[in-house]
Each structure stands twice: as structure tokens, then as C-alpha cells.
Design a protein around this motif. Sequence first.
Motif, short mmCIF file in Angstrom:
data_model
loop_
_atom_site.label_atom_id
_atom_site.label_comp_id
_atom_site.label_asym_id
_atom_site.label_seq_id
_atom_site.Cartn_x
_atom_site.Cartn_y
_atom_site.Cartn_z
N LYS A 80 15.86 -13.53 -28.03
CA LYS A 80 16.63 -12.70 -27.12
C LYS A 80 15.79 -12.36 -25.89
O LYS A 80 14.58 -12.14 -26.00
CB LYS A 80 17.08 -11.42 -27.81
N PRO A 81 16.40 -12.28 -24.72
CA PRO A 81 15.63 -12.02 -23.51
C PRO A 81 14.90 -10.67 -23.51
O PRO A 81 13.83 -10.54 -22.90
CB PRO A 81 16.67 -12.10 -22.38
N GLU A 82 15.45 -9.69 -24.21
CA GLU A 82 14.78 -8.39 -24.24
C GLU A 82 13.48 -8.42 -25.02
O GLU A 82 12.66 -7.51 -24.92
CB GLU A 82 15.71 -7.31 -24.80
N ARG A 83 13.26 -9.50 -25.78
CA ARG A 83 12.02 -9.65 -26.54
C ARG A 83 11.05 -10.63 -25.85
O ARG A 83 10.07 -11.07 -26.46
CB ARG A 83 12.31 -10.17 -27.95
N LEU A 84 11.30 -10.96 -24.59
CA LEU A 84 10.49 -11.96 -23.89
C LEU A 84 9.01 -11.59 -23.88
O LEU A 84 8.15 -12.42 -24.20
CB LEU A 84 10.99 -12.14 -22.46
N THR A 85 8.69 -10.35 -23.53
CA THR A 85 7.29 -9.94 -23.49
C THR A 85 6.66 -10.05 -24.88
O THR A 85 5.54 -10.54 -25.02
CB THR A 85 7.17 -8.49 -22.98
N ASP A 86 7.39 -9.62 -25.90
CA ASP A 86 6.88 -9.73 -27.27
C ASP A 86 6.59 -11.19 -27.63
O ASP A 86 5.56 -11.50 -28.23
CB ASP A 86 7.89 -9.15 -28.26
N VAL A 87 7.52 -12.08 -27.27
CA VAL A 87 7.37 -13.49 -27.63
C VAL A 87 6.14 -14.09 -26.95
O VAL A 87 5.29 -14.72 -27.60
CB VAL A 87 8.64 -14.28 -27.25
N LEU A 88 6.02 -13.91 -25.64
CA LEU A 88 4.92 -14.53 -24.91
C LEU A 88 3.56 -13.96 -25.34
O LEU A 88 2.60 -14.71 -25.53
CB LEU A 88 5.12 -14.33 -23.40
N CYS A 89 3.49 -12.66 -25.51
CA CYS A 89 2.23 -12.04 -25.91
C CYS A 89 1.83 -12.44 -27.33
O CYS A 89 0.64 -12.67 -27.61
CB CYS A 89 2.33 -10.52 -25.79
N THR A 90 2.81 -12.52 -28.23
CA THR A 90 2.49 -12.87 -29.61
C THR A 90 2.08 -14.33 -29.72
O THR A 90 1.17 -14.67 -30.49
CB THR A 90 3.69 -12.59 -30.53
N LEU A 91 2.72 -15.21 -28.96
CA LEU A 91 2.29 -16.61 -28.94
C LEU A 91 0.83 -16.72 -28.53
O LEU A 91 0.02 -17.39 -29.20
CB LEU A 91 3.17 -17.42 -27.98
N ARG A 92 0.48 -16.08 -27.45
CA ARG A 92 -0.91 -16.15 -26.97
C ARG A 92 -1.87 -15.51 -27.96
O ARG A 92 -3.00 -15.98 -28.16
CB ARG A 92 -1.03 -15.48 -25.60
N GLN A 93 -1.43 -14.43 -28.60
CA GLN A 93 -2.26 -13.77 -29.61
C GLN A 93 -2.65 -14.74 -30.72
O GLN A 93 -3.76 -14.64 -31.28
CB GLN A 93 -1.50 -12.57 -30.19
N TYR A 94 -1.77 -15.67 -31.05
CA TYR A 94 -2.03 -16.63 -32.11
C TYR A 94 -2.39 -18.02 -31.57
O TYR A 94 -2.15 -19.03 -32.22
CB TYR A 94 -0.83 -16.70 -33.06
N ALA A 95 -2.99 -18.04 -30.40
CA ALA A 95 -3.55 -19.26 -29.80
C ALA A 95 -2.52 -20.34 -29.56
O ALA A 95 -2.81 -21.53 -29.63
CB ALA A 95 -4.70 -19.80 -30.67
N ILE A 96 -1.29 -19.92 -29.28
CA ILE A 96 -0.24 -20.85 -28.86
C ILE A 96 0.15 -20.45 -27.44
O ILE A 96 0.80 -19.43 -27.23
CB ILE A 96 0.98 -20.78 -29.81
N GLU A 97 -0.28 -21.24 -26.48
CA GLU A 97 -0.10 -20.87 -25.08
C GLU A 97 1.32 -21.20 -24.62
O GLU A 97 1.80 -22.33 -24.78
CB GLU A 97 -1.09 -21.62 -24.20
N PRO A 98 2.04 -20.20 -24.07
CA PRO A 98 3.39 -20.48 -23.54
C PRO A 98 3.33 -21.52 -22.42
O PRO A 98 2.56 -21.38 -21.48
CB PRO A 98 3.85 -19.12 -23.01
N LYS A 99 4.15 -22.55 -22.54
CA LYS A 99 4.13 -23.64 -21.55
C LYS A 99 5.48 -23.86 -20.87
O LYS A 99 5.52 -24.31 -19.73
CB LYS A 99 3.70 -24.95 -22.23
N VAL A 100 6.58 -23.57 -21.55
CA VAL A 100 7.91 -23.78 -20.97
C VAL A 100 8.78 -22.58 -21.30
O VAL A 100 8.79 -22.09 -22.44
CB VAL A 100 8.57 -25.06 -21.53
#
Length: 286
Positions: A209-229
Amino acid sequence: MFLFLFGGFGAFALFAAHIRGFYLRVFPFYIIMLLIIDQRSEEMEHWEELCPGGLKLVYEDSLFHPGTDSFLLSSLPRLKKGLRVFDLGCGTGLLSLLLLQREPHLQVTGLEVQEDAAALAQKCAEENGLTDRLTIRRGDLRDVRSLFATGSFDLVVCNPPYYEPHRGKTARESALRTARSEVNCTLEDVCAAARHLLRWGGSFCLVHKPERLTDVLCTLRQYAIEPKVLRYVCTTASAAPSLILVEGRRGGNSGVTIRPPLILQTPLGTPTPEVDAIYFRKEETP
């Protein structure tokens, strides 16, 4: 003559009373059986072809129904022959089927915690003749470290629960609640599982969901998965996003590409050509 008629009438009355008592005893049981049969019919399996002559999806009314989000997510990853794909929380196997419909030469593994859904996903693999390409495992994604070797997959996909506990809509049914809300696994659990499963440079694609965008991007990076698209999904060109599609890369460099939004409807309210392609209403998929 009078006594004969009276006797006949009395016998008939006794017979009618007997029948009435029988129905009073049997009728409630009959009604209960009808209710049970009706309930079972409501939970019957439903089979539908993804496209004419294509793979067949299956679902039950008591489980989570096929949703637009899985179809849209299936359009995000770049597929090629031989990819090792992992479907986190595969449900009844819809997302796995969509990917295999687009690229038949994948090796897909699905993991599902709910027993009924996992059994239905396995049945779906068998019905479609995919047991050599689609493997269903029942288990908790929080236990992937004990179930699968690290770095075993090229691509991980997931349609995760959207809502934090006590937020958003909460379904009464356990199966639907598990699918919608983070009652059994969190976004952190999902990203940690994806990190373990992915090889270095592998991709993780998810819808949220778009309201969780910040959570998604930050959590990905936290677990060494860099947001690319990042791609927004909008009902119309002028509407605010209703979903986000995100791709991250295990160990990737910083820098994200924001693609043009995926528009679902034309100004006339009909599906856009891209949506028609995603739903296999055209010969070629995107």
C-alpha cells in the motif's frame, strides 16, 4: 356401519399423528443437513483459466480470493528461462501460476503457512501438470533459515499482509486475517526471509500500500536489499496511487528508478491495454 367408519377414521387419525411425529423428529435434522450442505457448497473449489487454454487457478470461498494485486505484481519482475523463483506466502499458488504463464521455463518454489491453502496450491500444481516446475512447501516464512539454503534463489516475490496489527480492515476469518494483517508475520519478517533466500544480486519484488512506502523502502535497505524500481498503481491517470510495486536487489548499489505509473482504466472506464496484457487478454504479456 357407523362403527366401521369411526374405526376407519380413528385409524387414519392415528396414522396421521404418527406421520406428524415422524416429521417433527426428522425435519430439524433435515434442515441441519441442508445447512451443512449449503455451507460446504459455499466453500467449494473454483477453477478458472488464466487465459483460453492456459493454466488454471483455484480458490475456495473460505480462503483469500484472487486479487488484482497479484496480477499486477506478476508484471514487475523481468523473467527469463531457468530462473529460480521463490513465492513467499504463496497462498493457493496464484502468483506462481501467473509467473509460469508468462515464462513456462521457471523453477518456482512456494511456501505457505496455512494448511488448507498449501494443500490447494499443491493440488493446483498437480492439476496443471507443473509438479516438475512448481514445488509447494508448507511452513512459516520466519523459519526459512532452517528450511532452505542461503542464496538459493534468483528472484523472490511476495504479496505480503498490508496492514499493521490493529490498523486497517481486520477480517473475522483466520485465513483472511492472516493474508491481510501482520498478525503472523511482519514486513521485517518478509524482508529478512527474502535476504536469506536471495543470491547476491538477486531481486525481490513485492506489492504494498502507498501509505507504507517509507516502511517498505527503509526495511528493504535495513536487510541489505537496495530499492531499485518503484512503480505506482493508479485507477485513473488523475487518481492517487492505490498500490505500489517495488523491486529491490540483494547487495545492490543505491539509486532507484521511478517508472511511469501503471494506470488501470482509460477515461472511458475500460481497462488500459497494459492491464489487458497483464490479464492475458492479449496474445503478448508485458
